[in-house]
Write an enzyme that holds these catalytic residues in place. Structure first.
Site: not given
Ligand code: 26Q
Length: 811
Positions: A356, A544-545, A550, A652, A656
């Site tokens: 991702h 969004k975050r 972004k 995503t 929406k």
């Molecule tokens: C990893 C290691 C340690 C702590 C946290 C994490 C961690 C947690 C969550 C790393 C990444 C995430 C989340 C990532 C994320 O939400 N990515 C998004 O995924 C969406 C679905 O595929 C995409 O549409 C977005 O572009 C992407 O940013």
């Protein structure tokens, strides 16, 4: 499910209420009414749930398990009612009892066990799997505290813990009889029995993993799948207070606390990896319990372990559940006694992986010592996987030591989870075309060369049931009245709406619905933020975050620029706009938190300046979450998808917004490209550098933020405004943002894209003046959004990766 009518529903509900609360309905609080309704719906679903499981056990269909650290479900009541097909009956029955269904639905706490896109995607996928009759289940962690609640105090983000279970959770069912034991630490004793080595784990700390199951209801198809979330508990006989002396007592408490901390809280970082041991523990905890329970269930129903890969598919959502690979190997080797070759074939065929992100700072790499001490047997297996894999590399790339070192699973003192995930699975997919191309050609090019057939694209999607039917009932009705309800089961049929867009009556209806949704949103904004906004202004939204890539800062800069222009020229002819932001920053991410403060300070300044108030307003909505998104998105005119090209894997929310008839302003990043391809250049506003240009700058340099600053007086002015006290009496307050843009040469090309962004916004302004043209564009976006339903995505996963049968019965 058996049909239910209003009369019967009323009777069941009144009885349920009485039975649950021991008082009469009219004396009950709304919370009690919600609980009774939730409980009634759960009972109703339970019968079908049982039936579904029985059927799966009988037919022996291939089961899919979606492993994810995050499931961002939001609220469940409304969607469950919708999917069962009794939401209207329920609404009418309750109305006769003087109860508003929507009011009760709004009392439900969001289940916020995810950070953002990745977690919400997992939730949309569960909904689509169930709705497409795919036996697909979720496996994750039942965090006691979900993603933190955001408060804004003096313009700054303050994090409050999300105690989402405070009032109980009617949806979950604790299944203590299906608990598993997960082992941490200790040592491995190697013994030889009849010429075969066995590995015995001793001195470990046992953790009891208790599953809590939530039903996942398919859309009007009598399917109820399962989301299984694991909770960590002390193993009871290790924790018998009465039998401990004082020293042991303290030790026992320590043990209990350490165990319970595993499923205590969701890590709120979504783009920055830190090697925290507790996070690794969380990962192994849910992966181990999940795999153990899958195998137990499989064997209990007569499965032959050598055929596991024909009957079970395990999908890992990013690298977070990668330990599924060595854990499955452990069970196949140590517990089932299979030879390595068989175990490896089964594991590789069973597991598939989605990437991702391409942000290198998000890649998971665990320090060897930590890994080895916490998971000694798993580490041995990873070493052996790595040894065999490196042998393969040596024969493929003889003499290329550097390449092999870079591709190894273990190296630089670390275990590289993405490498393990690629090597141990049969499919690696990106989440949008561009993202997958970047993985293949750049980030993972060596692996693509080695395993070209593993790599594939699965562009993300969103469930139209929640994001259209549920959140935008007015638009749904217009669509049903115009093109019939076929699009509900075949979202691609939304295309039929396009041929109606020459009908002025339809365009007026679209405008009317949007206005009503905006009025509702304006009311919420007033209630939550105490800001009055004009529903006739353009609602221009970025939710969004909060993250540098972004580029919320770019959005801020253009508002600051517009503000300056309005002050200089009060007669400036613009369509009035309301700029709406929402989103959470990772608690340790200073720049992102500083950006929230900047947005709020701009809001404060602009909203209190009568010279511009007729024209612009700025709002930061607190505590962005699924249920808030459901309100914001239907009331949006302009969707801001402005990430630095190449950085947003897919996005995503872009889908929406489109589905709800917003016009997108976007860079050619992630799935924005595919949205553009669907609607055509005339129905989206594109700006900024393209992927090749960005990649070229990263590779060869040649961009100077300072030069851009010096050559563009607008940029000079607004950057100076960041540090001249205009937006904060403390001039240093936004210095970090300033320095990132200027001193550190603007890593995300905010200044580079700025001019192009302003032009895009000017275009939006002029388009908005042509009311019919605008509505037509919105209509085209709605018509072409069907392909972005997660039903399409899931069908592609099912046929292209999981090898599950897609049965079109009931469709
Ligand atoms: C990893 C290691 C340690 C702590 C946290 C994490 C961690 C947690 C969550 C790393 C990444 C995430 C989340 C990532 C994320 O939400 N990515 C998004 O995924 C969406 C679905 O595929 C995409 O549409 C977005 O572009 C992407 O940013």
């Amino acid at each position: 499910m058996t049909a239910i009518d209003k009369k019967l529903f009323k009777k069941l509900y009144v009885n349920k209420f009485l039975e649950m609360h021991g008082i009469e309905l009219k004396e009950g609080s709304n919370q009690q009414k919600y609980e009774a309704l939730g409980s009634l719906v759960r009972d109703y679903v339970t019968r079908t749930w049982l039936k579904t499981n029985k059927k799966y056990n009988k037919t022996g269909e291939k089961q899919v398990y979606y492993f994810s650290m995050e499931f961002l479900l939001g609220r469940l009541l409304g969607d469950s009612l919708l999917n069962i097909g009794i939401r209207d009956v329920c609404r009418e029955a309750l109305a006769e009892l003087n109860i508003s269904l929507e009011e009760l639905e709004n009392l439900e706490q969001d289940q916020g066990l995810g950070n953002g896109g990745l977690g919400r995607l997992a939730a949309c996928f569960l909904d689509s799997m169930a709705s497409l009759n795919i036996p697909g289940h979720g496996c994750g962690i039942r965090y006691k505290y979900g993603f933190f609640e955001q408060k804004v105090i003096d313009g700054k983000q303050v994090e409050v813990s999300d105690n989402w279970l405070r009032q109980g959770n009617v949806w979950e069912k604790r299944n203590a009889n299906k608990a598993e034991i997960v082992k941490f630490g200790g040592n491995i004793k190697v013994e030889e029995n009849n010429g075969r080595l066995s590995f015995i784990h001793v001195n470990y700390e046992p953790v009891l993993a208790v599953p809590y199951d939530t039903p996942v209801v398919g859309y009007e198809n009598d399917v109820v799948n399962t989301l299984r979330l694991w909770s960590a508990e002390a193993v009871s006989n290790e924790f018998d207070f009465s039998s401990f002396s004082r020293g042991d007592f303290l030790q026992a408490i320590e043990y209990k606390n350490s165990v319970e901390s595993i499923s205590q809280v969701l890590y709120p970082e979504d783009s920055f990896y830190e090697g925290k041991m507790l996070r690794l523990k969380q990962q192994y905890f849910f992966v181990s319990s999940g795999i153990q329970s899958i195998i137990r269930h499989f064997k209990k129903h007569g499965g032959n372990i050598l055929e596991l890969d024909e009957k079970v598919a395990i999908h890992i959502n990013d690298t977070h559940p990668t330990l599924a690979i060595p854990e499955l190997m452990r069970i196949l080797l140590d517990e089932e006694g299979l030879p390595w070759e068989d175990a490896w074939r089964i594991t590789e065929n069973t597991i598939s992986y989605t990437n991702h992100t391409i942000l290198s700072e998000a890649l998971e790499k665990w320090p060897i010592d930590m890994f080895k001490n916490l998971l000694p047997r798993i580490f041995m297996l990873v070493e052996e996987i790595n040894r065999r894999y490196c042998e393969e590399l040596w024969s493929k790339f003889p003499g290329q030591q550097n390449k092999i070192a870079n591709m190894a699973i273990i190296g630089d003192g670390q275990v590289k989870m993405a490498h393990l995930a690629i090597v141990g699975s049969h499919s690696v997919n990106g989440v949008a075309k561009l993202h997958t191309e970047i993985l293949k050609k750049k980030e993972m090019s060596d692996f693509y060369y080695l395993y070209p057939n593993k790599f594939n694209n699965k562009t993300n999607g969103i469930t139209h049931r929640r994001w259209l039917l549920k959140s935008n009932p007015k638009l749904t009705k217009l669509l049903c009245d115009t093109i019939g309800d076929g699009f509900i089961k075949h979202p691609i049929d939304l295309q039929k709406f396009e041929s109606h867009l020459d009908d002025k009556g339809i365009l007026d209806e679209l405008a009317k619905i949007k206005l009503q949704n905006k009025q509702k949103l304006a009311k919420t904004i007033f209630e939550n933020e105490k800001i009055i906004v004009d529903p006739n202004s353009i609602f221009d939204v970025q939710v969004k975050r909060i993250h540098a890539y972004k580029r919320q800062t770019m959005n801020c800069l253009r508002i600051m620029d517009l503000y300056n222009k309005l002050i200089d020229n009060p007669n400036l002819d613009i369509s009035p706009r309301t700029f709406i932001f929402a989103g959470k920053a990772a608690p340790g991410y200073y720049l992102a938190k500083n950006t929230i403060e900047l947005i709020n300070n701009i809001a404060n300044k602009v909203n209190n300046d009568p010279r511009v108030n007729e024209k612009i307003k700025v709002v930061f909505m607190e505590n962005y979450r699924v249920s808030l998104a459901e309100e914001i998105i239907p009331g949006t005119d302009v969707s801001e998808q402005i990430s630095t090209t190449t950085k947003e894997a897919s996005g995503t929310s872009n889908m929406k917004f489109m589905m709800n008839g917003a016009l997108t302003v976007a860079t050619l990043d992630g799935a924005n490209i595919e949205i553009r391809d669907e609607v055509g250049n005339d129905n989206i506003v594109i700006f900024g550098l393209n992927a090749d240009e960005v990649l070229n700058y990263y590779k060869n340099g040649g961009y100077s933020a300072l030069e851009t600053y010096n050559n563009d007086p607008r940029i000079k002015n607004i950057l100076n405004d960041l540090i001249n006290g205009k937006y904060h009496s403390d001039r240093d307050r936004f210095k970090t943002i300033y320095e990132n843009l200027l001193t550190y040469n603007d890593e995300f090309f905010v200044l580079k894209d700025f001019d192009s962004y302003l032009k895009a916004q000017d275009k939006v302004d002029s388009l908005y003046r042509e009311k019919d043209t605008w509505q037509r564009m919105c209509g085209v976006n709605i018509s072409h959004s069907g392909i972005f339903s997660s039903d399409r995505t899931i069908e592609q996963y099912a046929t292209g990766i999981w090898g599950s049968e897609v049965i079109y019965k009931n469709l």
